[in-house]
Design an enzyme around this catalytic site. Sequence first.
Site, mmCIF file in Angstrom:
data_model
loop_
_atom_site.group_PDB
_atom_site.id
_atom_site.type_symbol
_atom_site.label_atom_id
_atom_site.label_comp_id
_atom_site.label_asym_id
_atom_site.label_seq_id
_atom_site.Cartn_x
_atom_site.Cartn_y
_atom_site.Cartn_z
ATOM 1 N N LYS A 1 1.711 -14.813 -11.378
ATOM 2 C CA LYS A 1 0.436 -14.067 -11.413
ATOM 3 C C LYS A 1 -0.675 -15.265 -11.713
ATOM 4 C CE LYS A 1 1.511 -10.101 -10.316
ATOM 5 N NZ LYS A 1 1.153 -9.326 -9.145
ATOM 6 N N TYR B 1 7.994 -14.167 -13.492
ATOM 7 C CA TYR B 1 7.050 -13.339 -12.789
ATOM 8 C C TYR B 1 5.626 -13.460 -13.468
ATOM 9 C CZ TYR B 1 4.741 -8.761 -11.663
ATOM 10 O OH TYR B 1 3.998 -8.025 -11.306
ATOM 11 N N ASN C 1 0.893 -2.405 -18.731
ATOM 12 C CA ASN C 1 1.932 -1.690 -18.375
ATOM 13 C C ASN C 1 1.670 -0.362 -17.534
ATOM 14 O OD1 ASN C 1 4.324 -3.116 -19.549
ATOM 15 N ND2 ASN C 1 3.188 -2.895 -21.684
ATOM 16 N N PHE D 1 4.474 1.867 -5.504
ATOM 17 C CA PHE D 1 4.128 2.814 -6.780
ATOM 18 C C PHE D 1 2.629 2.799 -7.196
ATOM 19 C CE2 PHE D 1 3.899 2.035 -11.248
ATOM 20 C CZ PHE D 1 3.336 3.369 -11.757
ATOM 21 N N GLY E 1 0.656 -1.232 -0.135
ATOM 22 C CA GLY E 1 0.009 -0.059 -0.157
ATOM 23 C C GLY E 1 0.838 1.244 -0.008
ATOM 24 N N LYS F 1 16.165 8.471 -18.528
ATOM 25 C CA LYS F 1 17.183 8.598 -19.480
ATOM 26 C C LYS F 1 16.984 9.673 -20.424
ATOM 27 C CE LYS F 1 17.852 3.736 -21.499
ATOM 28 N NZ LYS F 1 19.241 3.703 -21.626
ATOM 29 N N GLY G 1 0.312 0.649 -5.181
ATOM 30 C CA GLY G 1 -0.449 0.649 -4.163
ATOM 31 C C GLY G 1 -0.936 1.734 -3.260
#
EC number: 1.1.1.271
Length: 312
Positions: A138, A134, A163, A13, A10, A185, A15
């Site tokens: 999920k 990853y 994304n 980013f 929480g 960048k 959360g």
Amino acid sequence: MPERILLTGGTGFFGRRIAEALKARGHTVVTPGRPDFDMMDPASTLRTLEQVKPETVVHSAAHYGGLGICVAEPIPIFHRNVLMGVNLFDAASKVGVKKILAVGSACAYPGQVAGDMKESDFWSGPLHPSVEAYGFTKKVLEVALRAYSRGQGIIGQMPIVTNLYGENDVFGEYRSHVAAALIKKFADAVQSNAKQVVCWGTGAPVREFIYSADAAEAVARLLESGYTEPLNVGTGIGTTIKELSEIVARLTHFQGEIVWDTTKPDGVLRKVLDVSKMESVLNWKPPTSLEAGLAKTIKWYLANKAEADARQ
């Protein structure tokens, strides 16, 4: 009906945006964190849930990153994410949690789906090797939702999120999402008066991007909808990495050359979600355009650059 919700991750980013969206709808949101709430430790996880006594758990915590970390750290990514999920679901079942919403990812889709990805494609083939560790965690969560629904009657929900980008992201290249990595960048290049920026791959892959506040609103709407099948959350709009780079260059006022390092991997060539079901179930579309969302993100990043660059 307002609920008492335990939200994992929480303060992260995504959360923190979910917490804002849930609180705005009148829910009580508890966001415990380490060291008191250590999801790698089953005893700590159970103890926290016993103290909070939530009706609902929203699981947004994850060990994640961009393509770099997915390739470099498959074992920690798989181990930590699966263990956190297992400990959380077990504890939730022991304290009488009625509903679990687990945040999914478009990385869990098969690597070779042709066209925009529909929810019915979720189990239709193997994952792309670059994000397999990853993405499969999920899929494990989706199986867990079904298992605890059948075995304990817990209501399960899963938004499959595309994304993300937005304020408070991780901006270092190793752990960042692609949009955040590009923002850093180009901002660094402007700051140092660099004549060129080198980007990964060919720039040809097509990706979909959703502003984090919009995605959080979708999560809050899904939680209240009663819908229990996996649901794509995105914009349905594809953008090439080359196009994304050019937008970021323009918004950061970079005047130099963009060079593509084709020795770096591109990953899946197209990854865009079919969001027709989302629009129907939630009666909603994400309101923030890519350019508007990137402009907000860049403004925040430049105002908080030192702090943002220090995040790992």
